[in-house]
Enzyme design. Structure first.
Site, PDB file in Angstrom:
ATOM      1  N   ASN A 122     -30.016   8.951   5.059  1.00 59.34           N
ATOM      2  CA  ASN A 122     -30.713   8.225   3.742  1.00 59.34           C
ATOM      3  C   ASN A 122     -29.618   9.806   2.254  1.00 59.34           C
ATOM      4  O   ASN A 122     -30.816  10.341   2.006  1.00 59.34           O
ATOM      5  CB  ASN A 122     -31.869   7.787   3.569  1.00 59.34           C
ATOM      6  CG  ASN A 122     -32.006   6.915   2.260  1.00 59.34           C
ATOM      7  OD1 ASN A 122     -31.318   5.958   2.375  1.00 59.34           O
ATOM      8  ND2 ASN A 122     -32.204   6.716   1.122  1.00 59.34           N
ATOM      9  N   ALA A 160      27.175   1.002   1.033  1.00 60.27           N
ATOM     10  CA  ALA A 160      28.291   2.197  -0.380  1.00 60.27           C
ATOM     11  C   ALA A 160      28.001   1.764  -1.202  1.00 60.27           C
ATOM     12  O   ALA A 160      27.988   2.646  -2.165  1.00 60.27           O
ATOM     13  CB  ALA A 160      29.221   2.505   0.744  1.00 60.27           C
ATOM     14  N   ARG A 213      23.449  -4.263 -10.141  1.00 63.29           N
ATOM     15  CA  ARG A 213      23.085  -5.115 -10.896  1.00 63.29           C
ATOM     16  C   ARG A 213      20.941  -4.974 -10.066  1.00 63.29           C
ATOM     17  O   ARG A 213      20.232  -5.588 -11.683  1.00 63.29           O
ATOM     18  CB  ARG A 213      23.643  -6.269 -10.141  1.00 63.29           C
ATOM     19  CG  ARG A 213      25.170  -6.952 -10.661  1.00 63.29           C
ATOM     20  CD  ARG A 213      25.244  -7.951  -9.828  1.00 63.29           C
ATOM     21  NE  ARG A 213      26.432  -7.703  -8.205  1.00 63.29           N
ATOM     22  CZ  ARG A 213      26.215  -7.771  -7.412  1.00 63.29           C
ATOM     23  NH1 ARG A 213      26.182  -9.825  -7.541  1.00 63.29           N
ATOM     24  NH2 ARG A 213      26.959  -7.703  -6.130  1.00 63.29           N
ATOM     25  N   ASN A 222     -18.236  20.547  -3.730  1.00 69.41           N
ATOM     26  CA  ASN A 222     -17.694  20.993  -3.448  1.00 69.41           C
ATOM     27  C   ASN A 222     -16.659  21.551  -3.284  1.00 69.41           C
ATOM     28  O   ASN A 222     -15.821  22.552  -3.220  1.00 69.41           O
ATOM     29  CB  ASN A 222     -16.796  20.007  -2.310  1.00 69.41           C
ATOM     30  CG  ASN A 222     -15.718  18.966  -3.249  1.00 69.41           C
ATOM     31  OD1 ASN A 222     -16.547  18.676  -4.071  1.00 69.41           O
ATOM     32  ND2 ASN A 222     -14.620  18.500  -2.990  1.00 69.41           N
ATOM     33  N   ARG A 224     -35.981  22.231  -8.464  1.00 70.79           N
ATOM     34  CA  ARG A 224     -36.009  21.047  -9.726  1.00 70.79           C
ATOM     35  C   ARG A 224     -36.916  21.632 -10.664  1.00 70.79           C
ATOM     36  O   ARG A 224     -37.672  22.269  -9.850  1.00 70.79           O
ATOM     37  CB  ARG A 224     -35.966  19.259  -9.840  1.00 70.79           C
ATOM     38  CG  ARG A 224     -37.100  19.953  -9.447  1.00 70.79           C
ATOM     39  CD  ARG A 224     -37.420  18.015  -9.028  1.00 70.79           C
ATOM     40  NE  ARG A 224     -38.696  17.606  -8.629  1.00 70.79           N
ATOM     41  CZ  ARG A 224     -39.206  16.493  -7.783  1.00 70.79           C
ATOM     42  NH1 ARG A 224     -37.858  15.684  -7.260  1.00 70.79           N
ATOM     43  NH2 ARG A 224     -40.281  16.190  -7.536  1.00 70.79           N
ATOM     44  N   LYS A 232     -14.352  11.898   0.917  1.00 74.30           N
ATOM     45  CA  LYS A 232     -13.055  11.889   0.822  1.00 74.30           C
ATOM     46  C   LYS A 232     -13.383  13.241   1.970  1.00 74.30           C
ATOM     47  O   LYS A 232     -14.353  13.817   2.114  1.00 74.30           O
ATOM     48  CB  LYS A 232     -12.914  12.712  -0.252  1.00 74.30           C
ATOM     49  CG  LYS A 232     -11.209  13.407  -0.567  1.00 74.30           C
ATOM     50  CD  LYS A 232     -11.296  15.101  -1.166  1.00 74.30           C
ATOM     51  CE  LYS A 232     -11.980  15.861  -0.998  1.00 74.30           C
ATOM     52  NZ  LYS A 232     -11.107  17.541  -1.154  1.00 74.30           N
ATOM     53  N   SER A 289      25.354  -6.574   5.978  1.00 76.46           N
ATOM     54  CA  SER A 289      25.030  -6.135   4.666  1.00 76.46           C
ATOM     55  C   SER A 289      24.134  -4.954   4.651  1.00 76.46           C
ATOM     56  O   SER A 289      22.799  -6.074   5.067  1.00 76.46           O
ATOM     57  CB  SER A 289      25.268  -6.815   3.467  1.00 76.46           C
ATOM     58  OG  SER A 289      26.910  -7.427   3.552  1.00 76.46           O
ATOM     59  N   GLY A 290      23.144  -4.394   3.925  1.00 74.46           N
ATOM     60  CA  GLY A 290      22.350  -3.904   4.105  1.00 74.46           C
ATOM     61  C   GLY A 290      21.559  -4.409   3.291  1.00 74.46           C
ATOM     62  O   GLY A 290      20.245  -3.930   2.894  1.00 74.46           O
ATOM     63  N   THR A 327      34.948  -4.246   0.236  1.00 74.08           N
ATOM     64  CA  THR A 327      34.273  -4.439   1.816  1.00 74.08           C
ATOM     65  C   THR A 327      35.036  -4.403   2.930  1.00 74.08           C
ATOM     66  O   THR A 327      34.258  -3.589   4.293  1.00 74.08           O
ATOM     67  CB  THR A 327      33.487  -5.919   1.838  1.00 74.08           C
ATOM     68  OG1 THR A 327      34.481  -6.545   1.973  1.00 74.08           O
ATOM     69  CG2 THR A 327      31.760  -5.996   0.915  1.00 74.08           C
TER      70      THR A 327
HETATM   71  C1  UD1 Z   1      30.107  -9.709  -0.451  1.00 74.50           C
HETATM   72  C2  UD1 Z   1      31.263 -10.826   0.341  1.00 74.50           C
HETATM   73  C3  UD1 Z   1      30.884 -12.623  -0.247  1.00 74.50           C
HETATM   74  C4  UD1 Z   1      28.965 -13.107   0.225  1.00 74.50           C
HETATM   75  C5  UD1 Z   1      28.280 -11.955  -0.195  1.00 74.50           C
HETATM   76  C6  UD1 Z   1      27.300 -12.224   0.958  1.00 74.50           C
HETATM   77  C7  UD1 Z   1      33.245  -9.620   0.084  1.00 74.50           C
HETATM   78  C8  UD1 Z   1      34.561  -9.267  -0.735  1.00 74.50           C
HETATM   79  N1  UD1 Z   1      32.583 -10.699  -0.412  1.00 74.50           N
HETATM   80  O1  UD1 Z   1      29.958 -10.325  -2.381  1.00 74.50           O
HETATM   81  O2  UD1 Z   1      32.169 -13.216  -0.257  1.00 74.50           O
HETATM   82  O3  UD1 Z   1      29.370 -13.842   0.183  1.00 74.50           O
HETATM   83  O4  UD1 Z   1      28.729 -11.075   0.252  1.00 74.50           O
HETATM   84  O5  UD1 Z   1      26.171 -11.587   0.169  1.00 74.50           O
HETATM   85  O6  UD1 Z   1      32.494  -8.929   1.080  1.00 74.50           O
HETATM   86  N2  UD1 Z   1      30.205  -2.208   0.021  1.00 74.50           N
HETATM   87  C9  UD1 Z   1      29.984  -1.134   0.093  1.00 74.50           C
HETATM   88  N3  UD1 Z   1      32.049  -0.435  -0.317  1.00 74.50           N
HETATM   89  C10 UD1 Z   1      31.753  -1.483  -0.618  1.00 74.50           C
HETATM   90  C11 UD1 Z   1      31.927  -2.706  -1.716  1.00 74.50           C
HETATM   91  C12 UD1 Z   1      30.392  -2.890  -0.588  1.00 74.50           C
HETATM   92  O7  UD1 Z   1      29.672  -0.124   1.358  1.00 74.50           O
HETATM   93  O8  UD1 Z   1      33.354  -0.360  -1.334  1.00 74.50           O
HETATM   94  C13 UD1 Z   1      28.639  -2.736   0.234  1.00 74.50           C
HETATM   95  C14 UD1 Z   1      27.712  -3.398  -0.503  1.00 74.50           C
HETATM   96  O9  UD1 Z   1      27.034  -2.167  -0.889  1.00 74.50           O
HETATM   97  C15 UD1 Z   1      26.592  -4.362  -0.192  1.00 74.50           C
HETATM   98  C16 UD1 Z   1      27.667  -4.675   0.802  1.00 74.50           C
HETATM   99  O10 UD1 Z   1      28.964  -4.245   0.752  1.00 74.50           O
HETATM  100  O11 UD1 Z   1      25.896  -4.052   0.812  1.00 74.50           O
HETATM  101  C17 UD1 Z   1      28.306  -6.631   0.053  1.00 74.50           C
HETATM  102  O12 UD1 Z   1      28.937  -6.407  -1.413  1.00 74.50           O
HETATM  103  P1  UD1 Z   1      28.383  -6.408  -2.475  1.00 74.50           P
HETATM  104  O13 UD1 Z   1      29.077  -5.867  -4.187  1.00 74.50           O
HETATM  105  O14 UD1 Z   1      26.783  -7.064  -2.299  1.00 74.50           O
HETATM  106  O15 UD1 Z   1      29.199  -7.906  -2.310  1.00 74.50           O
HETATM  107  P2  UD1 Z   1      29.279  -9.514  -2.537  1.00 74.50           P
HETATM  108  O16 UD1 Z   1      29.465  -9.281  -3.855  1.00 74.50           O
HETATM  109  O17 UD1 Z   1      27.596  -9.763  -2.516  1.00 74.50           O
HETATM  110 CA    CA Z   2      25.665  -8.919  -2.318  1.00 77.32          CA
END
Ligand code: UD1
Ligand code: CA
Length: 462
Positions: free
Chosen positions: A377, A11, A16, A386, A440, A351, A101-102, A79
């Site tokens: 050929n 989410a 960054r 075309n 021609r 094509k 994490s995604g 998170t």
């Molecule tokens: C997080 C961890 C950190 C760990 C690191 C590893 C926490 C507080 N910290 O930090 O300890 O070393 O991942 O990569 O968990 N997200 C949400 N909703 C939110 C916030 C974040 O869905 O409200 C999702 C982000 O999209 C992302 C994941 O959670 O996919 C991690 O969030 P991100 O902000 O990247 O956390 P880091 O600072 O990397």
């Molecule tokens: Ca991260």
């Protein structure tokens, strides 16, 4: 086996990345980061996969479709808060919940399975996947007591000087006893440097409640890489590329310059095929055995059968049948179907056209919207005209026809088997079996030419 559940966090805003595209939708080797994660977590036999979405939720949902359920997190408060949004789908369940994490696209199902197994063996309430980071900056640190037992996780921004020196990091992957997880989440506050509800805080809460906290330390730090910016995106791409190329080489594909060979996930290549440097192979491409893909070729959704030789060419959504060859510098566009042992040489474009077996298209030709039989050929510089500015028209050429160089075939026409087109013709009418078409202007040689020039010039040239 206890029931398994998976939560994917996706989410966050991903500030960054500095991008209009959501962070987890950036691609690595042809697939979005979150799809890489989903592919791997799907292999741990989960009862349910829930993806938490917020920012650009529609885009993420469109990409993942019904391969996962969703929980909405309209405001990104951290998170911990993110995982809490899965409560309506998950809070009443008994079992193990894996949280990932995604943005960790390099994680493998093998590691996740080991983590889950370790969690069960330890009888833990929570098991953190940790790694030793050469540079731990930005990651949460694993704080252990004197006996080596994990006490809590401290985020970079909340860490003391000593804590910041710890090199064991939180990869952001955990498994939890599901009931203990939701009980602990309710107690998480946002009293920290970022004012967020940290998932990482559940570790200290569970520990205080007397639960066993385990940490599974993985050997390969790379695999846990979290991609937060474009530099990490490039680094993760390089790792994925190495993995893909390594697997191909182990399966009998030769690569002359694997460091500059870019192949998407899902591509298939047969044994004894040679891939030269600077090649890109993308999408749903399949390549047979004993082929050569020459330097700087680009293949997108291409189907290449055995013994095909490609020299510096671009092939997109096209098929080359067994034994055919192309290039250098030719281009197969969508729906080009190149028959067995066909030869396509330099600077040709095909094509939406079929070329029958052994037909030759040696140099500088364009074939669009046409059906060519076998053993034809096509001379140098032939153009299949075309398009009339409004509509595309189709041309048919029969087996063993001969098309002289620099001819224009103005569609729609039918050129029968064994017919012959004289070089330089502009063909606008059908040609019957075994007939010759010539269209021609007749050559005229004028012997009085010199006499008609102004005197000065004619004496100069004579
Ligand atoms: C997080 C961890 C950190 C760990 C690191 C590893 C926490 C507080 N910290 O930090 O300890 O070393 O991942 O990569 O968990 N997200 C949400 N909703 C939110 C916030 C974040 O869905 O409200 C999702 C982000 O999209 C992302 C994941 O959670 O996919 C991690 O969030 P991100 O902000 O990247 O956390 P880091 O600072 O990397
Ligand atoms: Ca991260």
């Amino acid at each position: 086996m206890e029931p398994r559940y998976v939560v994917i966090l996706a989410a966050g805003m991903g500030t960054r990345m500095k991008s209009d595209v959501h962070k987890v939708l950036h691609k690595i080797c042809g697939r979005t980061m979150v799809e890489h994660v989903l592919t791997q977590v799907s292999q741990v036999q989960p009862e349910k996969i829930i993806t938490v979405v917020g920012h650009d939720a529609q885009d993420v949902k469109k990409t993942l479709g019904d391969r996962t359920e969703y929980a909405d997190q309209p405001e990104q408060l951290g998170t911990g808060h993110a995982v809490l949004q899965t409560a309506p789908l998950l809070a009443d369940k008994e079992g193990v919940t894996l949280v990932v994490s995604g943005d960790t696209p390099l994680l493998t199902a093998a590691t996740l399975n080991k983590l889950l197994q370790y969690h069960t063996e330890k009888g833990a309430k929570a098991t953190i996947l940790t790694a030793e980071a050469p540079d731990p900056t930005g990651y949460g640190r694993i704080v252990r007591n004197d006996l080596g037992i994990v006490e809590r996780i401290v985020e970079q921004k909340d860490a003391s000087h000593e804590e910041a020196a710890i090199q064991e990091i939180n990869t952001g992957v955990y498994c939890f006893d599901n009931q203990a997880l939701f009980a602990a989440l309710k107690q998480v506050t946002n009293d920290n440097a970022q004012g967020e509800y940290y998932l990482t805080d559940v570790i200290a809460i569970m520990r205080k409640a007397g639960g066993i906290i385990a940490a599974y330390r993985m050997k390969n730090f790379e695999e846990s890489m979290g991609v937060n910016d474009r530099v990490a995106l490039a680094a993760a791409t390089k790792v994925m590329q190495q993995r893909i190329n390594h697997d191909f080489m182990m399966n009998g594909v030769s690569m002359i310059g694997p460091a500059t060979t870019y192949i998407d996930v899902g591509v298939q290549i047969g044994q004894d095929t040679i891939i030269e440097p600077g090649v890109q192979i993308q999408g749903q491409t399949t390549i047979g055995r004993h082929c050569v893909v020459g330097a700087h070729s680009l293949l997108v959704d291409a189907t290449i059968e055995d013994n095909v030789h490609i020299t510096s060419s671009t092939i997109e959504q096209a098929t080359m049948h067994r034994g055919s060859d192309i290039g250098p510098n030719s281009h197969l566009r969508p729906k080009a179907d190149i028959g067995e042992d066909v030869h396509i040489g330099n600077f040709c474009e095909v094509k939406n056209a079929t070329l029958g077996a052994r037909t030759k298209l040696g140099h500088l030709s364009y074939v669009g919207d046409a059906t060519l039989g076998s053993d034809i050929n096509v001379g140098c510089g032939v153009v299949f005209v075309n398009y009339d500015g409004v509509k595309k028209w189709h041309t048919t050429v029969g087996d063993k026809a001969f098309i002289g160089s620099n001819s224009n075939i103005v569609a729609p026409v039918e050129i029968a088997d064994h017919s012959f087109i004289a070089a330089g013709s502009t063909i606008t009418k059908d040609i019957a079996y075994h007939a010759m078409g010539i269209a021609r202007a007749r050559q005229v040689n004028k012997s009085d030419f010199w006499d008609k020039l102004p005197l000065s010039k004619s004496s100069e040239w004579k």
